[in-house]
Write a protein that holds these residues in place. Structure first.
Motif, mmCIF file in Angstrom:
data_model
loop_
_atom_site.group_PDB
_atom_site.id
_atom_site.type_symbol
_atom_site.label_atom_id
_atom_site.label_comp_id
_atom_site.label_asym_id
_atom_site.label_seq_id
_atom_site.Cartn_x
_atom_site.Cartn_y
_atom_site.Cartn_z
ATOM 1 N N HIS A 45 0.841 -1.204 0.000
ATOM 2 C CA HIS A 45 0.000 0.000 0.000
ATOM 3 C C HIS A 45 0.871 1.247 0.000
ATOM 4 O O HIS A 45 1.673 1.438 0.904
ATOM 5 C CB HIS A 45 -0.917 -0.009 1.217
ATOM 6 N N GLU A 49 -4.059 6.893 -4.022
ATOM 7 C CA GLU A 49 -5.209 7.799 -4.118
ATOM 8 C C GLU A 49 -4.948 9.093 -3.355
ATOM 9 O O GLU A 49 -5.359 10.165 -3.784
ATOM 10 C CB GLU A 49 -6.464 7.098 -3.598
ATOM 11 N N LYS A 50 -4.270 8.988 -2.219
ATOM 12 C CA LYS A 50 -3.946 10.179 -1.440
ATOM 13 C C LYS A 50 -2.836 10.984 -2.134
ATOM 14 O O LYS A 50 -2.890 12.202 -2.202
ATOM 15 C CB LYS A 50 -3.500 9.748 -0.043
ATOM 16 N N GLU A 53 -3.988 13.306 -4.768
ATOM 17 C CA GLU A 53 -4.613 14.553 -4.316
ATOM 18 C C GLU A 53 -3.567 15.641 -4.096
ATOM 19 O O GLU A 53 -3.903 16.809 -4.000
ATOM 20 C CB GLU A 53 -5.380 14.310 -3.014
ATOM 21 N N MET A 54 -2.319 15.254 -3.960
ATOM 22 C CA MET A 54 -1.264 16.238 -3.697
ATOM 23 C C MET A 54 -0.524 16.620 -4.967
ATOM 24 O O MET A 54 0.427 17.378 -4.915
ATOM 25 C CB MET A 54 -0.252 15.676 -2.711
ATOM 26 N N PRO A 324 -6.664 16.955 -8.243
ATOM 27 C CA PRO A 324 -7.914 16.231 -8.025
ATOM 28 C C PRO A 324 -8.346 16.362 -6.563
ATOM 29 O O PRO A 324 -7.499 16.304 -5.670
ATOM 30 C CB PRO A 324 -7.561 14.765 -8.342
ATOM 31 N N TYR A 325 -9.647 16.548 -6.338
ATOM 32 C CA TYR A 325 -10.126 16.619 -4.959
ATOM 33 C C TYR A 325 -10.218 15.221 -4.378
ATOM 34 O O TYR A 325 -9.855 14.984 -3.241
ATOM 35 C CB TYR A 325 -11.495 17.306 -4.912
ATOM 36 N N ARG A 326 -10.682 14.274 -5.211
ATOM 37 C CA ARG A 326 -10.736 12.883 -4.777
ATOM 38 C C ARG A 326 -10.589 12.019 -6.016
ATOM 39 O O ARG A 326 -11.209 12.286 -7.055
ATOM 40 C CB ARG A 326 -12.081 12.596 -4.103
ATOM 41 N N HIS A 328 -10.543 7.923 -6.940
ATOM 42 C CA HIS A 328 -10.645 6.550 -6.448
ATOM 43 C C HIS A 328 -10.610 5.594 -7.625
ATOM 44 O O HIS A 328 -11.194 5.872 -8.667
ATOM 45 C CB HIS A 328 -11.949 6.372 -5.671
ATOM 46 N N ASP A 367 -3.457 -3.368 -3.471
ATOM 47 C CA ASP A 367 -3.142 -2.542 -2.303
ATOM 48 C C ASP A 367 -3.211 -1.040 -2.584
ATOM 49 O O ASP A 367 -3.522 -0.265 -1.716
ATOM 50 C CB ASP A 367 -1.725 -2.875 -1.808
ATOM 51 N N ARG A 368 -2.926 -0.651 -3.788
ATOM 52 C CA ARG A 368 -2.900 0.745 -4.241
ATOM 53 C C ARG A 368 -2.075 1.701 -3.389
ATOM 54 O O ARG A 368 -1.729 1.614 -2.322
ATOM 55 C CB ARG A 368 -4.304 1.304 -4.380
ATOM 56 N N THR B 49 -17.575 4.158 -3.311
ATOM 57 C CA THR B 49 -16.493 5.054 -2.913
ATOM 58 C C THR B 49 -17.061 6.180 -2.068
ATOM 59 O O THR B 49 -18.269 6.334 -1.948
ATOM 60 C CB THR B 49 -15.721 5.590 -4.126
ATOM 61 N N SER B 51 -16.142 10.425 -0.628
ATOM 62 C CA SER B 51 -15.226 11.560 -0.647
ATOM 63 C C SER B 51 -15.531 12.467 0.535
ATOM 64 O O SER B 51 -16.666 12.556 0.988
ATOM 65 C CB SER B 51 -15.313 12.305 -1.978
ATOM 66 N N VAL B 120 -5.995 -2.526 4.286
ATOM 67 C CA VAL B 120 -4.677 -2.300 3.687
ATOM 68 C C VAL B 120 -3.665 -1.763 4.691
ATOM 69 O O VAL B 120 -2.470 -1.935 4.519
ATOM 70 C CB VAL B 120 -4.726 -1.390 2.434
ATOM 71 N N LEU B 121 -4.137 -1.096 5.742
ATOM 72 C CA LEU B 121 -3.218 -0.634 6.775
ATOM 73 C C LEU B 121 -3.234 -1.623 7.933
ATOM 74 O O LEU B 121 -4.128 -2.445 8.037
ATOM 75 C CB LEU B 121 -3.641 0.761 7.249
ATOM 76 N N PRO B 129 -6.273 7.982 6.722
ATOM 77 C CA PRO B 129 -5.454 8.876 5.889
ATOM 78 C C PRO B 129 -6.185 9.541 4.725
ATOM 79 O O PRO B 129 -5.743 10.585 4.266
ATOM 80 C CB PRO B 129 -4.338 7.968 5.370
ATOM 81 N N GLN B 130 -7.264 8.971 4.268
ATOM 82 C CA GLN B 130 -7.922 9.564 3.100
ATOM 83 C C GLN B 130 -8.758 10.791 3.478
ATOM 84 O O GLN B 130 -9.195 11.528 2.618
ATOM 85 C CB GLN B 130 -8.784 8.479 2.439
ATOM 86 N N LYS B 132 -9.510 14.580 4.729
ATOM 87 C CA LYS B 132 -8.794 15.808 4.363
ATOM 88 C C LYS B 132 -8.022 16.388 5.541
ATOM 89 O O LYS B 132 -7.070 17.130 5.346
ATOM 90 C CB LYS B 132 -9.790 16.840 3.835
#
Lengths: 368, 138
Positions: A45, A49-50, A53-54, A324-326, A328, A367-368, B49, B51, B120-121, B129-130, B132
């Motif tokens: 992992h 996806e996180k 966003e950055m 991107p805001y989100r 997935h 795992d992404r 999903t 957000s 996954v964690l 973590p996802q 904001k």
């Protein structure tokens, strides 16, 4: 009289030669029979996806390559499609054909790896695998010719692709497409005439269509059970509606059918590439003009494509900024993994590795 | 085609509201809406999903009708203080891992899920973590 033994737990992985990546399974066994299985993953992992966003939209493209490193080009596609829809970017016809050609080449090379390593799991150590890799190497060379990379191609861009085909590429690809069916016949001899392959795959890891739909499986795992659904034909994206191809569908949903579906899909990919090469418009437009600092209006979208592993989707939400805001990803291998328990319970431990291999996972995507 | 199913959904589940190409529902009515869709041919749960919209989480569900080749999208918002929504894992096994992933990364509680733990964690991980407001180390 049936003998019952005490149940015990066996751990497989995370480091195991035939787990296709770092993946752990905890089996509960009654003698040789699997009573329960718990997949444990997340070792790979990276929080893609996180991370996306950055980064700006364009910086996100190479991240998608790293999701499923065996079919990088297919992984670019849903993300690029989603951005194009939100930003209203059009793609030149020629680029659409280039995308199709490259992603079908990627599909062949991904399926070769899947079938080859399947034979590895069965004990035919690297024999079939190496024969199949002979052609995969040629494909990788061809793709290297276009993109300059052998694995993480980073090929698609918003509004097209990153590079035009070089002059030598099309003749070389045509040559490959011409000889490939001959090699396919050779693989088929190696697989379907092999008593061990037949004995170990037929009727192993059976899976009913009702279950396949209930578990949301997709791709070859879904089609091997007899459910006839392929996004390329049923919800065509890009220029897939222009091609003539069949969707191979299995009957029993066993390991044999999953291998068979992949083998047949390779032949169909060859057909698609052939037609795409004929229909591809001339000229040198491979990407439309897109602003460097791309700001996308507010909104969200969900786009799907058929990757070698199944339906790969990208849910993208924008808040009007340049990031991107989100984002997935619906990772097909991740969801296909849910089916593992249904396939494995009641089977022998010796078959567990084959059944696991037949799902064709790539841990990067899970795992992404 | 898509339009019709949304209208039927609205008739049968009062809490659904059509917004363009998706339907907005109340979180508690999710199993009812999902079962209604399942009975009407939309028997394939495609994707789940969520957000983070600071004061609320928006969950997105897509369903497919494999025979008629059609899609449906449902959205529901849950508050940040109480991010709970009924689980679909009793209806679709396929929801199991996806819901666990959302619990793990986004911190949404799926009520009725019988094995809601991190996927996954690792188990001792703190935070989601996802979200904001998660402090990034890197």
């Amino acid at each position: 009289m049936s003998l019952r033994t005490e149940e015990f737990v066996v751990n497989v992985g995370p480091q195991h030669p035939s787990t296709h990546g770092v993946f752990r399974m905890r089996f509960t066994l009654d003698g040789e029979i699997v009573k329960d299985v718990e997949p444990i993953f997340g070792y790979l992992h990276r929080g893609v996806e996180k991370l996306m966003e950055m980064r700006t939209y364009k910086q996100g493209i190479p991240m998608t390559d790293r999701l499923d490193y065996v079919s990088a080009i297919n992984n670019n596609w849903p993300y690029v499609l989603a951005v194009e829809e939100l930003a209203g970017i059009s793609v030149p016809q020629r680029a659409e054909f280039m995308r199709v050609i490259m992603s079908e080449m990627q599909r062949i090379s991904s399926h070769i790896l899947a079938v080859g390593s399947q034979m590895n799991d069965m004990g035919s150590f690297y024999t079939v695998f190496m024969y199949m890799f002979r052609e995969r190497e040629k494909l990788t060379d061809l793709m290297e010719m276009v993109t300059g990379q052998r694995m993480m191609y980073n090929y698609m861009r918003f509004g097209g692709v990153s590079m035009d085909f070089p002059a030598e590429f099309v003749p070389q690809l045509k040559k490959f497409i011409k000889v490939f069916p001959k090699y396919m016949a050779e693989y088929e001899d190696m697989l379907y005439d092999n008593e061990i392959f037949l004995a170990r795959t037929k009727g192993v890891g059976c899976f009913k269509p009702e279950d396949a739909i209930n578990i949301s499986t997709s791709g070859p795992v879904l089609r091997s059970t007899g459910v006839d659904y392929d996004l390329r034909r049923d919800k065509p994206y890009s220029v897939y509606d222009k091609f003539e191809f069949d969707v191979p569908v299995g009957k029993n949903g066993d390991v044999y059918d999953r291998v068979w579906v992949r083998m047949e899909e390779m032949k169909q990919s060859v057909r698609i590439i052939e037609q795409a090469l004929d229909m591809m418009p001339g000229g040198n437009r491979f990407c439309s003009k897109v602003p460097v600092a791309l700001h996308i209006p507010e909104g969200f979208t969900y786009k799907e494509i058929e990757s070698p592993r199944g339906m790969l989707g990208c849910y993208l939400e924008s808040d009007g900024s340049d990031k991107p805001y989100r984002c997935h990803f619906r990772a097909p291998a991740f969801i296909n993994l849910t089916a593992l328990k249904t396939m494995l319970v009641g089977q022998k431990l010796a078959d567990a590795i084959i059944i696991f291999g037949s799902v064709d996972l790539s841990m990067g995507e899970v795992d992404r | 085609m898509t339009k019709k199913i949304y209208e039927e959904l609205q008739e049968n589940c009062e809490c659904a509201r059509i917004c363009g190409d998706y339907a907005e529902i109340v979180p508690d009515s999710l199993p009812d809406c999902a079962l209604f869709l399942k009975d009407n041919g939309y028997d394939y749960l495609d994707m789940i999903t969520a957000s983070d919209h600071i004061d609320e989480f928006i969950l997105t569900y897509t369903f497919k009708n494999l025979k008629d080749k059609d899609d449906v999208m449902l959205r529901a918002s849950v508050s940040r203080e109480n991010p709970e929504i009924p689980s679909l894992s009793n209806i679709w096994i396929g929801a199991d891992f996806q819901e666990r992933e959302l619990y793990d990364l986004m911190g949404i509680i799926f009520t009725g899920h019988n094995n809601l733990k991190r996927i996954v964690l690792w188990d001792g991980f703190e935070g989601h973590p996802q979200r904001k407001d998660y402090k990034n180390v890197a």
